[in-house]
Enzyme design. Structure first.
Site, mmCIF file in Angstrom:
data_model
loop_
_atom_site.group_PDB
_atom_site.id
_atom_site.type_symbol
_atom_site.label_atom_id
_atom_site.label_comp_id
_atom_site.label_asym_id
_atom_site.label_seq_id
_atom_site.Cartn_x
_atom_site.Cartn_y
_atom_site.Cartn_z
ATOM 1 N N CYS B 82 -4.745 0.675 -1.383
ATOM 2 C CA CYS B 82 -3.661 -0.004 -2.099
ATOM 3 C C CYS B 82 -3.281 -1.339 -1.475
ATOM 4 C CB CYS B 82 -2.424 0.885 -2.144
ATOM 5 S SG CYS B 82 -2.740 2.486 -2.876
ATOM 6 N N HIS B 321 0.427 -0.394 -11.039
ATOM 7 C CA HIS B 321 -0.259 -0.361 -9.748
ATOM 8 C C HIS B 321 -1.772 -0.482 -9.930
ATOM 9 C CE1 HIS B 321 -1.110 0.249 -5.648
ATOM 10 N NE2 HIS B 321 -1.098 1.566 -5.593
#
Lengths: 382, 382
Positions: B82, B321
């Site tokens: 991430c 995301h």
């Protein structure tokens, strides 16, 4: 600002082959531990890591580092197709040169056996992928053009495979070691994409390799320069085949950065994923003029025992081509050669080495990256 | 050696959402062209590029650069789960700071819609993957432990989603914009992994973001510091949940590198892939002591209009995301906030901003990477 001189103080590799039952981490662990041992270090003495892989899983960097006591140091990944591992080496060199980190390990790791049943085909959104051109077909187009343009016999392509596979027969870690094929066997092996036959194509390999880069110390193999280029746009009107312009430009910068010319280079590891690749690369870096590179293998110039041996490890054609690992496997071979540790495939008196890897382009780009490094053997030859 | 001060001179993003019919390149092109325009530059004035992506295809860097006139400059990829995009920003900052390159573009791009039908599950060779623990389940374990350990009501988790989705309602590029849900709607949404309900989980998004980093000039948002940590080994005996120790250490280094404390920070974008993530992160960086982070949303402290607004963009929970893009989407939001360009979601008087992204660990590593940057608004506020 003045730059730090840099050296390779340790190298290591796994064996190369097809190991679908092994974890990708295990391959890397073999290479990393050997490299750190070879450098005479403990894992805690490594300050940062660059990990090159094309198809490795997310988190590949920490994944391979954690198991060998290297968790917690700054870690970075590099992906530039076939040059991924060489970019890792380049970035490690840049970081040490600039004083960003002290000792840095560059790692390349790839496991193709669990991922591909056939050859790699570019993405379907790329012109090449849309046309169904797998990698062998793309190189076959280069080979066809080369043979036609320069009036070269297909046998000269095959000689490159004969040479590299003869070299690889002396490399116990090669994917395709063992009894090397004859010219006839290479020519008569299964056609893959004309004029390339099976034995002119590198295997789809698993494997890993690593190198420790550190501020230069006596006994190290010195990195005289490492140059990286990323490819410009490639048009169908480009006078050179795919990637060649980028390789040529990178080589010119590597020689300009040193006092060396191609004539000073004693041994090379270059990107021979397919026989035509070695030929075009050697022309691009100046070993032969355009159209004459095809004679270098058959004449013996680039064989062990010749004037400028190329791919003494067996190259991608014999050692194998686990994409992200290749650049560091090349580096390991050259370090062994420059130290006089290459056993039955030792190139006599090797003092200056050249490493070249070109990562193929995509989406109309000439090359994802080309890295060329010039290495110098240790001050006291063994 | 003295370091170059650095600034962000331009930012851009695509819209965030599910765009399976688009090419991943197109998403990046939107972000890159906006960022270069925003910096008042032409593509030819960019000297190098770092491209972060987790699941992008091989050659992602040149792939996204070639279409917008950026072919041929040195290009590098970054992958740290991430935090991939934030590592790209960090590396761009490091390169400019050290004088390696002049103007550098950092790009993050990801297209999850064409790749995943359900949540992301760690690799089957990882302990988490072997146990079938998808990402929501991993965060749910953290959330359960947190609620139990500190005697916190599940409503306090839900308040984080209510806040961030209220923020995101004012973000026209958010994946889940529109009418924000009430506390009851968050609590009563479908259970995903207890105690996390659907609206406490970020969506699986497509999108891209970019930032131009250059030697600091008046008018830029200054990068006061960017700190990167890679995680150490994580044991079941670790007193903190997954990643928290790494975030805490990174924050400490960021504040130590400046004259700032957490009290000086006016606005933040932090990694809220799940509601518990924002809470644990804010505790790790010192906004609240352990066990008290859960009150920050319900008390209004971290809402727009509160003392220290967190995730005014809507955060991962609302903006979305797209893994490799997230860090640069956070950077874009903070640049807009510090310039006073954030429209209906503007944080009044924002002068100092904090950006935090943590890329989850794998194979027993605490975190792949955590990057924390401290940014300062332009000298002349608009």
């Amino acid at each position: 600002m003045s730059e730090q001189r840099t050296g390779i103080s340790g190298v290591g590799t796994s064996s190369f082959g097809r190991f679908p039952a092994r974890r990708i981490e295990e391959l890397a662990w073999e290479a990393i531990t050997e490299a750190i041992d070879d450098a005479g270090l403990m894992p805690g003495e490594i300050d940062a890591a660059y990990v090159g892989s094309v198809f490795g899983p997310p988190g590949i960097a920490n994944r391979v580092l954690a198991g060998v006591g290297l968790a917690g140091i700054p870690t970075f990944t590099t992906e530039a197709a076939c040059a991924s591992g060489t970019v890792a080496l380049h970035e490690a060199d840049q970081a040490v040169r600039a004083g960003r980190f002290g000792r840095v390990i560059a790692v390349g790791v790839e496991q193709l056996s669990t991922r591909f049943a056939g050859p790699i085909v570019p993405e379907p959104t790329d012109p090449e992928g849309r046309a169904g051109l797998a990698m062998p077909a793309l190189y076959a187009l280069q080979a066809s053009r080369y043979l036609q343009e320069w009036g070269v016999a297909p046998e000269l392509l095959a000689h490159v495979a004969v040479k590299n596979k003869a070299h690889g027969a002396h490399n116990p870690r090669a994917h395709l070691g063992g009894q090397p094929p004859s010219l006839e066997q290479v020519m008569e092996s299964r056609p893959i994409a004309g004029p390339l036959t099976l034995l002119q194509c590198c295997p789809m390999s698993d494997g890993a390799a690593a190198a420790v880069v550190a501020p230069y110390a006596s006994g190290d193999v010195e990195i005289l320069t490492s140059q990286l280029s990323s490819g410009g746009l490639w048009g169908s009107s480009d006078p050179t085949p795919w990637g060649v312009a980028t390789v040529r430009a990178t080589a010119a910068r590597a020689f300009a950065a040193t006092e060396l010319t191609i004539r000073d280079v004693d041994v090379m590891e270059v990107h021979d994923a397919f026989t035509i690749g070695e030929i075009l690369t050697l022309e691009a870096i100046g070993v032969a003029p355009p159209g004459r590179g095809a004679e270098l293998a058959s004449s013996g110039h680039t064989a062990i025992g010749g004037a400028q041996p190329v791919n003494p490890s067996g190259g991608l054609l014999s050692r194998g081509h686990p994409l992200g690992s290749t650049g560091l496997a090349q580096a390991a071979e050259l370090v062994w050669q420059l130290r006089g540790q290459a056993g039955e495939r030792q190139v006599g008196g090797a003092r200056i080495a050249l490493l070249e890897t070109m990562g193929g382009g995509a989406a109309g780009v000439d090359a994802n990256a080309c890295v060329i490094a010039l290495l110098r053997g240790p001050d006291e030859s063994p």
